[in-house]
Design a protein around this motif. Sequence first.
Motif, PDB file in Angstrom:
ATOM      1  N   VAL A  73      35.812  37.329  31.608  1.00 51.50           N
ATOM      2  CA  VAL A  73      37.424  36.135  30.895  1.00 51.50           C
ATOM      3  C   VAL A  73      38.302  37.220  31.183  1.00 51.50           C
ATOM      4  O   VAL A  73      38.427  37.822  30.705  1.00 51.50           O
ATOM      5  CB  VAL A  73      36.808  36.241  29.409  1.00 51.50           C
ATOM      6  CG1 VAL A  73      38.553  35.082  28.774  1.00 51.50           C
ATOM      7  CG2 VAL A  73      36.025  34.829  29.014  1.00 51.50           C
ATOM      8  N   ALA A  74      39.406  36.455  31.419  1.00 53.58           N
ATOM      9  CA  ALA A  74      40.199  37.327  32.090  1.00 53.58           C
ATOM     10  C   ALA A  74      40.383  38.415  32.579  1.00 53.58           C
ATOM     11  O   ALA A  74      40.589  40.130  31.748  1.00 53.58           O
ATOM     12  CB  ALA A  74      41.461  37.518  30.747  1.00 53.58           C
ATOM     13  N   ASP A  75      39.923  38.235  33.322  1.00 52.25           N
ATOM     14  CA  ASP A  75      39.348  39.784  33.926  1.00 52.25           C
ATOM     15  C   ASP A  75      38.740  41.107  33.563  1.00 52.25           C
ATOM     16  O   ASP A  75      38.389  42.136  33.913  1.00 52.25           O
ATOM     17  CB  ASP A  75      40.146  40.712  34.841  1.00 52.25           C
ATOM     18  CG  ASP A  75      41.077  40.700  36.466  1.00 52.25           C
ATOM     19  OD1 ASP A  75      40.010  40.080  36.802  1.00 52.25           O
ATOM     20  OD2 ASP A  75      41.756  40.209  36.727  1.00 52.25           O
ATOM     21  N   PHE A 128      34.151  45.180  29.555  1.00 50.77           N
ATOM     22  CA  PHE A 128      34.374  46.405  31.048  1.00 50.77           C
ATOM     23  C   PHE A 128      35.515  46.011  31.269  1.00 50.77           C
ATOM     24  O   PHE A 128      35.416  44.409  31.689  1.00 50.77           O
ATOM     25  CB  PHE A 128      32.544  46.632  32.391  1.00 50.77           C
ATOM     26  CG  PHE A 128      33.021  46.783  32.909  1.00 50.77           C
ATOM     27  CD1 PHE A 128      33.552  48.610  33.094  1.00 50.77           C
ATOM     28  CD2 PHE A 128      33.358  46.566  34.406  1.00 50.77           C
ATOM     29  CE1 PHE A 128      33.827  49.465  33.726  1.00 50.77           C
ATOM     30  CE2 PHE A 128      33.420  47.734  35.335  1.00 50.77           C
ATOM     31  CZ  PHE A 128      33.419  49.307  35.474  1.00 50.77           C
ATOM     32  N   GLU A 129      36.669  46.398  31.653  1.00 55.38           N
ATOM     33  CA  GLU A 129      37.862  46.282  32.575  1.00 55.38           C
ATOM     34  C   GLU A 129      37.785  45.529  33.679  1.00 55.38           C
ATOM     35  O   GLU A 129      37.451  46.836  34.189  1.00 55.38           O
ATOM     36  CB  GLU A 129      38.821  46.823  32.276  1.00 55.38           C
ATOM     37  CG  GLU A 129      40.300  46.964  32.412  1.00 55.38           C
ATOM     38  CD  GLU A 129      40.985  45.526  32.146  1.00 55.38           C
ATOM     39  OE1 GLU A 129      41.558  43.914  32.295  1.00 55.38           O
ATOM     40  OE2 GLU A 129      40.458  45.996  30.444  1.00 55.38           O
TER      41      GLU A 129
END
Length: 168
Positions: A103-105, A4-5
């Motif tokens: 991780v990384a948004d 999920f972004e």
Amino acid sequence: MTSFELRRLKLRPGEEHREELQVELPVFEFGGQRYLPVPDEVPAELVVTRAVTGTVFTLRFAARLHGPCYRCLGDAVLDVPIDAREYQAQTPDDEELTTPYVVADRLDVSAWARDMVVIALPEKILCRPDCAGLCPVCGKNLNDEPHEHPEESADPRWEALNALRERG
Ligand SMILES: [Zn+2]
Ligand SMILES: [Zn+2]
């Protein structure tokens, strides 16, 4: 795999975002056996809540696993309800205030879901709580054929052993 972004969420403190998503589940290895999720993709509810100091994630879904019973090796079906929570601090300077699933948004929903199912598994997966298991003498399923062996039964393995003893 389901992720999920988070970058597109522009939540202010106190706001929350609810999302219905489909979570892919892997085959679970447990006690040397394989347990298949059926279905292998389940609907889940993800809630992202922005607090002043960080973000709270909650994930709810129900998994159903099919695999062998620990005692009798017959088919066992296990329902695993999951209600999980993770926290990610806004300025994490402490490992405990971060979640390994961001991780990384991106929130790795599949990895989180998989770990939660593993944690929720019982010590032994049984076809039913009172499964009688396999007969230790003859190996037959005691659920289908409840029986006992009289002591000093004519078990061929013992007879072979006795024959060896007599010879020696
Ligand atoms: Zn069983
Ligand atoms: Zn038996």
